[in-house]
Scaffold this motif. Structure first.
Motif, PDB file in Angstrom:
ATOM      1  N   ILE A  18       1.705   3.406   6.648  1.00 29.59           N
ATOM      2  CA  ILE A  18       0.582   2.955   7.120  1.00 29.59           C
ATOM      3  C   ILE A  18       1.198   2.442   7.989  1.00 29.59           C
ATOM      4  O   ILE A  18       0.741   2.768   9.592  1.00 29.59           O
ATOM      5  CB  ILE A  18      -0.141   2.590   6.677  1.00 29.59           C
ATOM      6  N   CYS A  19       1.780   1.213   8.235  1.00 31.05           N
ATOM      7  CA  CYS A  19       1.577   0.482   9.166  1.00 31.05           C
ATOM      8  C   CYS A  19       2.784  -0.184   9.785  1.00 31.05           C
ATOM      9  O   CYS A  19       4.068   0.812   9.095  1.00 31.05           O
ATOM     10  CB  CYS A  19       1.424  -0.508   8.658  1.00 31.05           C
ATOM     11  N   PRO A  20       3.506  -0.137  10.835  1.00 25.54           N
ATOM     12  CA  PRO A  20       4.684  -0.770  11.020  1.00 25.54           C
ATOM     13  C   PRO A  20       5.720  -1.697  11.241  1.00 25.54           C
ATOM     14  O   PRO A  20       7.131  -1.772  11.463  1.00 25.54           O
ATOM     15  CB  PRO A  20       4.357  -0.470  12.729  1.00 25.54           C
ATOM     16  N   GLN A  62       0.991  -1.022  -0.537  1.00 27.76           N
ATOM     17  CA  GLN A  62       0.333  -0.126   0.175  1.00 27.76           C
ATOM     18  C   GLN A  62       0.451   1.400   0.247  1.00 27.76           C
ATOM     19  O   GLN A  62       0.654   2.142  -0.026  1.00 27.76           O
ATOM     20  CB  GLN A  62      -0.713   0.473   0.644  1.00 27.76           C
ATOM     21  N   CYS A  63       2.096   1.101   0.490  1.00 20.51           N
ATOM     22  CA  CYS A  63       2.985   2.939   1.071  1.00 20.51           C
ATOM     23  C   CYS A  63       4.196   2.299  -0.027  1.00 20.51           C
ATOM     24  O   CYS A  63       5.171   1.598   0.087  1.00 20.51           O
ATOM     25  CB  CYS A  63       3.293   2.738   2.505  1.00 20.51           C
ATOM     26  N   SER A  64       4.344   3.005  -0.870  1.00 21.18           N
ATOM     27  CA  SER A  64       5.189   3.323  -1.744  1.00 21.18           C
ATOM     28  C   SER A  64       6.796   3.155  -0.664  1.00 21.18           C
ATOM     29  O   SER A  64       7.656   2.441  -1.542  1.00 21.18           O
ATOM     30  CB  SER A  64       6.161   4.281  -2.229  1.00 21.18           C
ATOM     31  N   PRO A  65       6.807   3.792   0.482  1.00 23.42           N
ATOM     32  CA  PRO A  65       7.927   3.482   0.405  1.00 23.42           C
ATOM     33  C   PRO A  65       8.497   2.254   1.128  1.00 23.42           C
ATOM     34  O   PRO A  65       9.632   1.975   1.317  1.00 23.42           O
ATOM     35  CB  PRO A  65       8.824   4.957   2.380  1.00 23.42           C
ATOM     36  N   CYS A  66       7.308   1.552   1.710  1.00 31.64           N
ATOM     37  CA  CYS A  66       7.381   0.504   2.445  1.00 31.64           C
ATOM     38  C   CYS A  66       8.116  -0.619   0.976  1.00 31.64           C
ATOM     39  O   CYS A  66       8.482  -1.697   0.790  1.00 31.64           O
ATOM     40  CB  CYS A  66       6.600  -0.348   2.988  1.00 31.64           C
ATOM     41  N   ARG A  67       6.816  -0.603   0.064  1.00 32.51           N
ATOM     42  CA  ARG A  67       7.201  -1.383  -1.682  1.00 32.51           C
ATOM     43  C   ARG A  67       7.826  -1.313  -1.718  1.00 32.51           C
ATOM     44  O   ARG A  67       8.955  -2.525  -2.390  1.00 32.51           O
ATOM     45  CB  ARG A  67       6.041  -1.281  -1.932  1.00 32.51           C
TER      46      ARG A  67
HETATM   47  S1  SF4 Z   1       3.872  -0.717   6.155  1.00 32.13           S
HETATM   48 FE1  SF4 Z   1       2.385  -1.812   6.044  1.00 32.13          FE
HETATM   49  S2  SF4 Z   1       0.699  -1.090   5.273  1.00 32.13           S
HETATM   50 FE2  SF4 Z   1       2.123   0.141   4.296  1.00 32.13          FE
HETATM   51  S3  SF4 Z   1       2.984  -1.272   2.575  1.00 32.13           S
HETATM   52 FE3  SF4 Z   1       4.101  -2.005   4.331  1.00 32.13          FE
HETATM   53  S4  SF4 Z   1       2.971  -3.572   5.449  1.00 32.13           S
HETATM   54 FE4  SF4 Z   1       1.768  -1.983   4.115  1.00 32.13          FE
END
Ligand code: SF4
Ligand SMILES: Cc1cc2nc3c(=O)[nH]c(=O)nc-3n(C[C@H](O)[C@H](O)[C@H](O)COP(=O)(O)O)c2cc1C
Ligand code: FES
Lengths: 452, 175
Positions: free
Chosen positions: A400-402, A357-362
């Motif tokens: 969005i999430c940890p 969902q979030c570009s920094p994480c993905r």
């Molecule tokens: S931080 Fe959480 S919500 Fe965002 S892409 Fe990673 S797993 Fe998904």
């Protein structure tokens, strides 16, 4: 012998069965909660106990319970988080497999406190045989009158459902778990609103870890004050630690919080020391997400005091020289292990598990994985180390999430404490290959394999 | 990964349909979509261990969902197989704690022994090799899941050979 709360009766033959569990005083807390206490009293006892969530974040359980919206009159739900997917963590499995009625009793007593009539146990899909164990325990509890309609003739009714996941670490995050429980992809929700206000099906919901819920019966039977006397400071009670990696006695141990890490690692009562008499190199004390610590920082706090197994002591020094208790997944690395390879492995895990969902994480997890793999296989540049530092910094706190933070911290801590090892991989590309644990993989083979 | 169409309809028995209805009834009224994950497990089990497009469409029909609601879930979770698998799916953990305790050796040995790569099936259709992330058995490494159960401490050729042989026998007995 150390104080045992959760595993007090674990050695009783047949403790898996209802009869033996009941003989040991099992389900007394349900009777007490229903006959002698008001729901608010139960919440109060849990508050007094100082019990903190055992799923990783350590949030005070009583406080979480008191946030649940009872005023709106909407149906409330208790959801047990049995997703247990954090690498290094296998303690909830142990509880559910060997003393399943403890979780069922905890679910009932906690549901009474929350005035909820339907509860769910969200168990990771791979624990298929444990789902059956829990369902059998629920059937036994129902047959004995602890579940169903009008329990003990008090007018209180409760049903419990065991719900399997299907292979997704992210579903351990509480809002992703709720999405998954609603039959959807496990995409974390933006908070607020928090589950206590709008959770499962938009109703007030409490999500708690297996071990947290399993501690409730003891607290209700013995009182919150008695629980608060166990442990140290704000780390009250006992904690299950799942110990693995290069140690003599891997397994699940119940410790009183405040035990010295040295004793936990080296005494025969617990891990029994590093395997094959090797030297200790590093420890990940609370599941793959928490910062890795080199041996020299592990045993002493910043002030030079012996480090303890407690929320406060493990995090002493912040991320500069400390770590976290996390989920209690205790992973030990001996002198032969390669930190770069381990960091790559964990990063691959987070990349695979990012919900996207979030570009920094993905994007960030995938990028770090590639850079780490290059470094690990002797194709890296010195500037890659700074690049990694940059990427992890841009993920940390921006998602969005940890899970994003959880992916950033292992990389940050590995670079912070083992920078020379990263640089060594660049300067000695051929030797770098030999220092891998296990087998050598060419970059090409790796990228082919991971595309499947 | 794209789902595979077989042009073979998936027709679950009355017993399985009842089982599916039973799972749906566990959830509050109007919330039967919650049963999607458990129902997909049941259907995958009935459909030789994987989910064809036809099987997913049948789930949509039985649960009164749009097919896309089923596809999007089936493609999100790693336990659902979207292409055919062998009779026994070997799901080997490749995450850190296992990897440092001979987990990488185990994967390599299985590849050599079965003469397949990750994601492939042996020519007799018995074994498919799949790597998975941490299964919550890190203290008992190296390990893999086959069907319902975990097989742990697989740290020697003898143990792995014996396990594969046991399953080979089971596979033949079932034919
Ligand atoms: S931080 Fe959480 S919500 Fe965002 S892409 Fe990673 S797993 Fe998904
Ligand atoms: C990516 C991610 C994975 C998580 N996995 C788990 C898990 O497997 N089990 C768990 O109890 N909590 C897990 N958590 C923490 C939950 O979100 C939540 O905080 C916890 O279930 C609350 O219960 P507690 O207060 O009893 O600890 C995870 C969190 C994140 C961000
Ligand atoms: S790392 Fe393999 S089971 Fe946890």
């Amino acid at each position: 012998m150390a104080k045992k709360i959760l595993l007090e009766h674990i050695d009783k033959p047949g403790i898996k069965s209802y009869e033996v569990y009941r003989q040991q005083g099992g389900y007394n807390s349900v009777e007490k909660a229903l006959r002698e206490m008001k729901p608010a009293d139960i919440v109060e006892e849990v508050k007094k106990s100082g019990l903190r969530g055992r799923g990783g974040a350590g949030f005070p359980t009583g406080m979480k319970w008191s946030f649940i919206d009872k005023k709106s009159g909407n149906l409330r739900y208790l959801v047990c988080n049995a997703d247990e997917s954090e690498p290094g963590t296998f303690k909830d499995r142990f509880l559910m497999e060997f003393i399943p009625h403890l979780l069922i009793e905890g679910m009932i007593t906690s549901s009474i406190a929350l005035e909820s009539n339907l509860g769910f146990i969200y168990i990771r899909g791979e624990f298929r045989w444990i789902k059956t164990i829990l369902e059998n325990a629920i059937a036994e509890a129902r047959a004995a009158g602890w579940l169903g309609h009008n329990i003990l003739g008090t007018g209180y009714s409760l049903e419990l459902v065991v719900h399997p996941g299907a292979g997704a670490y992210i579903c351990g995050e509480e809002t992703a778990l709720l999405e998954s429980l609603e039959g959807k992809r496990g995409l974390p929700r933006i908070k607020p609103p928090f589950p206590a206000v709008k959770g499962l099906y938009g109703n007030p919901t409490v999500v708690n870890n297996v071990e947290t819920i399993a501690a409730v019966p003891w607290i209700i039977n013995n009182g919150g004050d008695a629980y608060a006397k166990i442990g140290i400071g704000r780390s009250t009670g006992t904690k299950l630690i799942s110990a693995c990696g290069n140690i003599n006695k891997p397994g699940v141990y119940e410790i009183e919080l405040g035990l010295q890490v040295d004793e936990f690692l080296n005494s025969d009562e617990y891990c029994g020391g590093v395997l094959d008499g090797k030297m200790l190199k590093a420890v990940v004390a609370g599941g793959s997400s928490v910062p890795i610590l080199p041996a020299e920082l592990f045993f002493k706090t910043k002030k030079g005091e012996p480090r303890l197994m407690s929320y406060e002591s493990l995090s002493d020094g912040g991320f500069e020289s400390g770590t976290m208790l996390g989920s209690g997944g205790f992973i030990v690395y001996d002198e032969d292990q390669c930190i770069v390879r381990n960091t790559w492995n964990f990063t691959r895990f987070y990349h695979h598990e990012s919900c996207g969902q979030c570009s920094p994480c993905r994007e960030g997890t995938g990028w770090m994985e590639k850079v780490l793999h290059n470094l690990e296989s002797g194709h890296g540049k010195l500037s890659d180390v700074d690049l990694l530092w940059d990427i992890q910094k841009k993920i940390d706190g921006n998602t969005i999430c940890p899970l994003g933070d959880a992916a950033a911290w292992p990389v940050a801590s590995a670079i912070r404490h083992f920078r020379e090892e990263f640089e060594w991989h660049v300067e000695h590309p051929h030797d770098a290959q030999k220092r891998n644990y296990g087998l050598l993989k060419s970059t090409k083979e790796y990228f082919v394999a991971s595309a499947i | 990964m794209l789902a595979v169409k077989t042009n073979k309809p998936f027709n679950p028995s009355e017993e399985i349909q009842n089982q599916i209805r039973g799972v749906m009834d566990q959830y509050p009224e109007g919330k039967s979509k919650s049963a999607l994950l458990p129902v997909l497990h049941i259907v995958q089990n009935e459909n030789a261990g994987w989910l064809s497009v036809e099987a997913m469409d049948k789930v949509a029909e039985l649960m009164n969902l749009r097919p896309i609601e089923v596809y999007e879930v089936a493609t999100f979770y790693s336990m659902y197989n979207l292409k055919p698998v062998g009779k026994f799916l070997l799901e080997v953990c490749h995450t850190g704690p296992c990897a440092i305790m001979k987990g990488e050796w185990l994967i390599d040995y299985l590849k050599r022994k079965l003469k397949i790569s990750i994601g492939e099936t042996t020519s007799d259709g018995l074994f498919t090799l799949k790597t998975v992330e941490c299964l919550g058995a890190c203290g008992y490494a190296p390990m893999m899941q086959i069907g319902e159960y975990y097989y742990e401490h697989l740290n020697s050729e003898e143990k792995v050979d014996k396990l594969l042989e046991d399953f080979r026998m089971k596979g033949f007995n079932r034919n």
